[in-house]
Write an enzyme that holds these catalytic residues in place. Structure first.
Site, short mmCIF file in Angstrom:
data_model
loop_
_atom_site.label_atom_id
_atom_site.label_comp_id
_atom_site.label_asym_id
_atom_site.label_seq_id
_atom_site.Cartn_x
_atom_site.Cartn_y
_atom_site.Cartn_z
N ASP A 5 0.82 -1.21 0.00
CA ASP A 5 0.00 0.00 0.00
C ASP A 5 0.86 1.26 0.00
OD1 ASP A 5 -2.07 -1.76 0.22
OD2 ASP A 5 -2.84 -0.99 2.12
N ASP A 6 0.24 2.36 -0.44
CA ASP A 6 0.71 3.75 -0.26
C ASP A 6 1.69 4.23 -1.31
OD1 ASP A 6 -0.81 3.41 1.98
OD2 ASP A 6 0.82 3.64 3.42
N HIS A 35 -5.98 2.84 -4.18
CA HIS A 35 -5.91 3.12 -2.74
C HIS A 35 -6.30 4.58 -2.47
CE1 HIS A 35 -4.85 1.75 1.20
NE2 HIS A 35 -3.82 2.56 1.37
N HIS A 89 -4.38 9.64 0.64
CA HIS A 89 -4.53 8.64 1.70
C HIS A 89 -5.40 9.22 2.82
CE1 HIS A 89 -3.47 5.53 4.62
NE2 HIS A 89 -3.01 4.83 3.60
N HIS A 122 3.94 -2.22 3.17
CA HIS A 122 3.95 -0.84 2.67
C HIS A 122 5.29 -0.54 2.00
CE1 HIS A 122 0.96 -1.02 5.89
NE2 HIS A 122 0.33 -0.04 5.25
#
Length: 470
Positions: A46-47, A97, A101, A190
């Site tokens: 993620d991210d 995603h 964020h 991540h």
């Protein structure tokens, strides 16, 4: 102040808390684990993309011939299209995603949709492919994430390891990952440390730990695959494996939630020894309702707001053999409580100004047989959110909920039910030893008892905490 608190409770519950609970704990309409007997697991990141760590990660995955899924933040993908293209060209899967964020709990449905579409457009322009998988930040979903999926599958995870914190350390992170290294696992990691709560250098520890894990995976004969490959047989598994315990756990969780609601808003039982109906006194806030005797219920009038005891209703539904049996028990149970409610009104001087009893329920024809008036909810946020929310829970709790919704969607709609106090006391107040003024034979069952909205446990299980008009 109490009305504000009430609305905050409803909005939080409808929009965020309950959808988050049933997705995170029970996997409703999300993919969070594959088959344990698989010889494959899924690495998800993620991210990113991150200009420092994502290229290092891609080098590592290439060395071990491992495939992964990257849930990218749109603003990062927009800044680093070359890295995004490399992810795609090397055979990895790219998911969404959000553009920034930010939690879906704190964004309107239209804002969430805009975030997703913007990120998808970036991915499509760089790779030429449509993003079919979505992971909301922190795994937090809202009510509309379920209803407006647009063909995208929501993906959560079965294990996470605190790799966004430097203090976790390489050795501890390695141990945690090895403990979860098995078939069907969806690992959350991540490749970027620049989001809220993360440490910028944390991905460096992740890369070292991941290399150790991939070495061990090879020794065990386990492969790292993309989410779309792992998800191939997951739907069938969830449908066949989890039906029994799934229903029990989610109903238990819902009943705990209901108890909190009853305590917070100080609901009283009509009969403490046999609680079926609960009530609280409040000022009416809805649109005017005209009664047959010429009296009208208007904003500001005192009313008793009714709530059903979902635990009792669930017991009735779970022990009944047929819809007819359910309908009969429901009518008798409610009918038995109405004299108690009438007696409470007659005996309590603080309730002498109450003009009517009311609630919002999926009961329709059955309620009229008991003396209630049934009215459609005025269009607006409360009506639409109640309808969507009740149907969502029905599809979760009832074993054939989706089929019921398709077959009788016109019936499974929450409505306003109102009974003037004069009707309640006139029909149900006991006089000496005579008993109630009505019996079951005075109001025969409707032709189709399941259309009462009381024909299944699930129809009532989702009733209680939406029985309020504000």
């Amino acid at each position: 102040m109490q009305n504000v608190l009430l609305w905050l409770f409803y909005i939080t519950s409808f929009y965020a808390f309950i959808p988050g609970l049933i997705s995170r704990l029970f996997g409703f309409r999300v993919f969070r684990r594959g088959k344990k007997e698989e010889q494959a697991f899924a690495l998800t990141f993620d991210d990113g993309p991150d200009p420092v760590y994502t290229p290092q990660l891609l080098d590592l995955l290439q060395r071990f011939d491992a495939k992964a899924t990257f849930f990218v933040v749109g603003v990062n993908a927009e800044k680093h299209p070359a890295i995004l293209r490399r992810i795609h060209d090397e055979g990895h899967l790219i998911g969404i995603h959000n553009y920034v964020h930010k939690s879906n709990w704190f964004m309107r449905p239209a804002t969430v949709r805009k975030q997703i579409l913007c990120t998808e457009q970036i991915i499509r322009e760089v790779t030429g492919d449509r993003a079919a998988y979505y992971r909301p930040p922190w795994g937090i979903v809202n009510l509309f994430d379920f209803a407006k999926s647009n063909g995208r599958r929501i993906v959560l995870w079965s294990s996470m390891f605190g790799d966004w914190r430097v203090r976790t350390g390489v050795d501890r992170l390695t141990r945690r990952m090895l403990q979860k290294l098995r078939g069907g696992e969806i690992m959350l990691l991540h490749d970027c440390g620049r989001t809220l709560g993360a440490n910028a250098d944390a991905p460096q520890n992740m890369l070292v730990a991941l290399e150790r894990v991939l070495i061990e995976a090879g020794r065990r004969g386990l492969r790292s695959v993309r989410i779309d490959e792992l998800a191939g047989g997951a739907v069938e598994m969830n449908a066949t494996h989890s039906e029994g315990w799934f229903k029990k756990v989610i109903v238990r969780s819902w009943l705990l939630y209901e108890r909190a609601f009853h305590t917070l808003f100080r609901l009283e039982p009509a009969n403490p020894q046999e609680p079926m109906l609960h009530f609280r006194r409040r000022k009416y806030k809805g649109q005017p309702v005209d009664f047959a005797d010429g009296v009208s219920l208007v904003k500001g009038d005192d009313v008793l707001e009714l709530h059903f005891d979902n635990e009792r209703l669930y017991q009735i539904g779970s022990t009944a053999k047929t819809p007819m049996h359910v309908a009969i028990q429901m009518i008798r149970s409610v009918e038995k409580q109405l004299p108690d409610l009438a007696a409470r009104l007659a005996a309590d001087s603080q309730l002498e100004k109450v003009k009517a009893v009311y609630g919002v329920s999926m009961i329709n024809r059955g309620a009229e047989k008991l003396g209630f008036m049934v009215r459609d909810l005025p269009s607006g946020l409360f009506a639409s959110s109640s309808k969507l929310y009740l149907r969502l829970l029905l599809s979760v709790i009832h074993p054939s909920g989706q089929e019921r919704l398709k077959r009788r969607s016109d019936v499974l709609v929450p409505k306003l039910i109102v009974m003037p106090v004069s009707v309640l006391t006139g029909r149900f107040l006991k006089n000496d030893s005579v008993g109630s003024g009505m019996t079951l034979n005075d109001h025969p069952l409707p032709e189709h008892p399941e259309e009462m909205g009381m024909g299944t446990a699930s129809a009532q299980t989702v009733n209680s905490s939406t029985s309020t008009i504000a």
